[in-house]
Write a protein that holds these residues in place. Sequence first.
Motif, mmCIF file in Angstrom:
data_model
loop_
_atom_site.group_PDB
_atom_site.id
_atom_site.type_symbol
_atom_site.label_atom_id
_atom_site.label_comp_id
_atom_site.label_asym_id
_atom_site.label_seq_id
_atom_site.Cartn_x
_atom_site.Cartn_y
_atom_site.Cartn_z
ATOM 1 N N HIS A 58 -30.234 -56.315 22.883
ATOM 2 C CA HIS A 58 -29.123 -57.227 22.627
ATOM 3 C C HIS A 58 -28.218 -56.582 21.586
ATOM 4 C CE1 HIS A 58 -32.086 -57.876 19.518
ATOM 5 N NE2 HIS A 58 -31.242 -58.577 18.794
ATOM 6 N N GLY A 62 -26.906 -61.697 24.420
ATOM 7 C CA GLY A 62 -27.429 -60.901 25.508
ATOM 8 C C GLY A 62 -28.819 -60.358 25.236
ATOM 9 N N SER A 87 -27.851 -63.942 29.175
ATOM 10 C CA SER A 87 -26.441 -64.195 28.864
ATOM 11 C C SER A 87 -26.325 -65.052 27.612
ATOM 12 C CB SER A 87 -25.756 -64.905 30.037
ATOM 13 O OG SER A 87 -26.387 -66.162 30.276
ATOM 14 N N ARG A 146 -24.828 -61.983 32.437
ATOM 15 C CA ARG A 146 -26.052 -61.478 31.803
ATOM 16 C C ARG A 146 -25.805 -60.041 31.349
ATOM 17 N NH1 ARG A 146 -30.330 -64.878 33.395
ATOM 18 N NH2 ARG A 146 -29.763 -66.270 35.111
ATOM 19 N N ARG A 147 -26.161 -59.744 30.120
ATOM 20 C CA ARG A 147 -25.868 -58.415 29.572
ATOM 21 C C ARG A 147 -27.024 -57.912 28.711
ATOM 22 N NH1 ARG A 147 -20.300 -57.288 29.984
ATOM 23 N NH2 ARG A 147 -19.050 -59.116 30.538
#
Length: 576
Positions: free
Chosen positions: A472, A485, A494, A515-516
Amino acid sequence: MTMGDMIYEELEDLMHFSVHDLPGRGYAVMEEIRRQGKLCDVTLKVGDHKFSAHRIVLAASIPYFHAMFMNDMVECKQDEIVMQGMDPSALEALINFAYNGHVAIDQQNVQSLLIGASFLQLQNVKDACCSFLQERLHPKNCLGVRQFAETMMCTTLYDAANSFVHQHFVEVSLSEEFLGLRAEELLELVGCDELNIKAEEQVFEAVLAWVRHEREEREPRLPELLSKTRLPLCRPQFLADCVQQDELVRCCHKCRDLVDEAKDFHLMPHRRPHLPAYKTRQRCCTSITGLIYAVGGLNSAGDSLNVVEVFDPIGNFWERCQPMSTARSRVGVAVVNGLLYAIGGYDGQSRLSTVEVYNPVTDTWTRVASMNSQRSAMGTVVVDGHIYVCGGYDGKSSLNSVECYSPEANRWTVVTEMSASRSAAGVTVFDGRIFVSGGHDGLQIFNTVEYYNQHTGLWHPVAGMMNKRCRHSAAALGSQLYVAGGYDGSGFLSGAEVYSSVADQWSRLVAMNTRRSRVSLVANCGRLYAVGGYDGQSNLSSVEMYDPETDHWRFMAPMVCHEGGVGIGCIPLQPA
């Protein structure tokens, strides 16, 4: 059936006819009638000045008069109405505006027009006056505009003027308006974190100039003002040669005590924890727009890149700039003194310890000293002009080690290690301390958070995040710390969280649109930018921006040359 009968049967018994410019032409005719002094049924009086008008026009165009004439107020039956506290020329201009929708705003009438428009509830004219003042903010007038905006409850103009004061503090401190500030106003200003300065010495010099302007009256306020000045952040030589030797400081024992406190900060590091946190917190003007650099990262095939591109958040576009000499994904990025550092990373074959630095003025990269350890996926931050790298992965295991780089000495030194090995953690500077959140050690993903006090060399635990997460990113904005994230071991995230140090508590923030994992988060001009990442299926070039005022994420222009995994750095633009 005849042709005439057929036409008659097919046509409707209704036709709409309109003259679209009739209302406008009607107002123009009424304005001419008023100019001739005919059919007027009310006179507005300000002092010795009288202005004739038509009630129906005033009621239709000016909310104040609509309320007066439509609600049986005493004035609705009077032929002459006294307008208290209005400038005659402003009232005349606003009466004309009621007829023709036009008003000329200039430096001489803008304040009286704004006051009059506010009184008459003409919000559109009031907004136009505020825009006029905002577009003409200058170091010589911004304090006066700010005070006027506060008096008139013009929030947008006040915020703009306040930001201008912070952004141009050094130039503002040379103005007559600055020298005319009340002591309470100056105390609030010099206590602000947001001042755009190159060195704390500039704040000290501004305070002394203010005191000397009316020395007899202001000298007793100097100790209080110097207590808000962050003297420990001044260079030792400046403290000894300038502050300590100044006549005003020398004749005040409270001031001398503050200088001694600042000198002890440099001479006796073990005493630093006893200082109030604000005295050693670097000022940072977050309202200044910065250019966001995306460094290294991956292409769609997953290959490491040496590509660099830069994002202009005002124009909302990316453009390519000079590439690095080495391909680097999961690279650490830091900005010091307008220079962009690319640290470590992965070149597709091995983890790197090398470091190169980019000068945006010359558009060139140069090599500087390498770290003591090879590492990628580490956290990289800047505190007190020094770069810290925390944790990461060396190709064999996750790391708990931390290194500190001095640009002046061009040397890396190892400092106190974290309590746990953390790769792909979220690292940022918050409240003047280095906060490290989450990450993984190769076996488990953490939700734990700890911070490093660079003055004591100690790590301290704080409340854990609501979700465990690695890969993240973290960023500080205002008085809060944000994470967004990542990956929790079962899914790509996300979701975002926000931390309050006062409550030592995390709470949920509205989720990003995408979503990352392997996302990069950066604060810029009061907003957060989430750049790139991986959504579980593909690397991402997309960018989202979070605005705390609207509590909403929205997409910005995507990167042109990258497909995620980038390192991010923000170089502030100096205000014009």
